[in-house]
Enzyme design. Structure first.
Site, short mmCIF file in Angstrom:
data_model
loop_
_atom_site.label_atom_id
_atom_site.label_comp_id
_atom_site.label_asym_id
_atom_site.label_seq_id
_atom_site.Cartn_x
_atom_site.Cartn_y
_atom_site.Cartn_z
CB ILE A 177 -11.35 -8.12 6.39
CG1 ILE A 177 -12.56 -7.44 5.75
CG2 ILE A 177 -10.62 -9.00 5.38
CD1 ILE A 177 -12.22 -6.53 4.59
CB ALA A 220 -5.84 -4.16 2.53
NE ARG A 221 -8.95 0.77 -0.35
CZ ARG A 221 -9.90 -0.15 -0.24
NH1 ARG A 221 -9.58 -1.43 -0.39
NH2 ARG A 221 -11.15 0.19 0.01
CD GLU A 249 -6.96 -0.69 -7.35
OE1 GLU A 249 -8.20 -0.50 -7.30
OE2 GLU A 249 -6.35 -1.35 -6.50
CG HIS A 263 -9.81 -3.47 -6.07
ND1 HIS A 263 -9.42 -2.21 -5.70
CD2 HIS A 263 -10.40 -4.02 -4.96
CE1 HIS A 263 -9.76 -1.98 -4.43
NE2 HIS A 263 -10.35 -3.07 -3.98
CG ASP A 285 -8.24 -8.04 -5.58
OD1 ASP A 285 -8.40 -8.31 -6.78
OD2 ASP A 285 -9.17 -7.57 -4.87
N GLY A 323 -12.00 -7.93 -4.81
CA GLY A 323 -12.36 -8.25 -3.43
C GLY A 323 -13.82 -8.07 -3.10
#
Length: 320
Positions: A158, A237-238, A267, A286, A262, A288
């Site tokens: 990525i 990413a996280r 979550e 989120h 994101d 992505g």
């Protein structure tokens, strides 16, 4: 006669049954249940899934730590969409005789969302659309990416695409990760620098590390202060890669220009979460990997994993 009970978790949009022929499994004695609501906390996960022997998890939406796996004695197959899932304790699964399988995914979904967030933030697109629909006109002044410096933290598949996007937009690209070499950075069109140098020299920093004990908290107060009042942080990413309290403080006090996020430490993001009231932010839920192409690869792959398991020949198994 039903021989297996299969649960598909966290189907937020109610589309899982559109991407694979799940109903055909009835002929093989598999009863399929689709759960659209998110299960939380762990006790709710255990209570809801106790009778299932096959579970399909959408990415890391519902974690499967050792405690949960131990409380699901009927579980025989756990499928994760994607090729890896840090929220599944693979050793615990192996210890309890649970087969874990993965799927393919889309290599472009997350990078494209990353760049969409950056462009939206840079040109205030979300705020300007809201103003326009309310009857207003031109309330903000954006900034251009051309001539700016992009810092990529994590130059994997990525990160390499993000570096290429940056070059295409006329940006100078810097890169850092703990194991990055000069050769790998150069091959991606980036220049390897130290972590401090990346945050100090970049106008935009985009995070693309896998979450692990080593990478958690990669960005804290020091890094945010180095990024400075004109710097933008992008995280697709996280969430735990960034110290949340440091980020909230940085945004309130203006250490950085802003953040496009994101991913989050919790979550779905719960009501009252501090980031929902934090200025200088662009937030998405989120998204992505949420594309037709990703879901097609995820659910078709998950269906193949289930049928292969039923045939006694599991595919794409994940080992500890």
């Amino acid at each position: 006669m039903t021989q297996h009970r299969l649960a598909i978790l966290d189907d937020y949009q109610g589309i899982a049954e559109d991407y694979a022929p799940w109903s055909s499994l009835e002929q093989r004695g598999v009863a399929v249940t689709v759960l659209r609501h998110h299960l939380r906390p762990e006790s709710a996960v255990v209570a809801a899934l106790a009778d299932f022997d096959i579970i399909i998890a959408m990415r890391e939406r519902t974690p499967f730590p050792r405690f949960v796996i131990e409380q699901l004695p009927r579980l025989k197959l756990l499928v994760t969409t994607g090729a890896a899932n840090a929220s599944i304790d693979l050793q615990a699964a192996a210890d309890h005789g649970v087969t874990v399988c993965g799927t393919a995914g889309s290599p472009t979904a997350a990078p494209e969302l990353t760049w969409a967030l950056l462009l939206t933030f840079a040109r205030h697109i979300s705020a300007e659309e809201t103003t326009l629909r309310a009857g207003g006109w031109q309330q903000t002044v954006g900034f251009e990416l051309s001539g700016k410096t992009l810092g990529v933290v994590g130059l994997g598949k990525i990160g390499q695409r993000i570096a290429a996007y940056g070059r295409a937009f006329g940006m100078d690209v810097l890169a850092w990760s703990q194991n990055l070499t000069d050769e790998t950075a150069a091959a991606a069109g980036a220049r390897k620098v130290t972590k401090d140098e990346l945050f100090q020299k970049s106008d935009v920093v985009s995070l693309h590390l896998r979450l692990s004990a080593r990478s958690e908290g990669t960005v804290g107060e020091r890094e945010l202060r180095l990024l400075g009042p004109d710097g933008v942080l992008v995280n697709t990413a996280r969430g735990p890669l960034v110290n949340q309290q440091a980020l909230v403080t940085a945004l309130h006090e203006g250490w950085i220009r802003g953040a496009a996020l994101d991913v989050f430490d919790q979550e779905p993001l719960p009501s009252g979460h501090p980031l929902l009231e934090t200025p200088r932010t662009l937030l998405t839920p989120h998204l992505g990997y949420v594309t037709q192409e990703s879901y097609r690869a995820f659910f078709r792959g998950a269906f193949e994993d289930v049928t292969a398991f039923l045939d006694g020949t599991p595919v794409r198994t994940l080992a500890p």
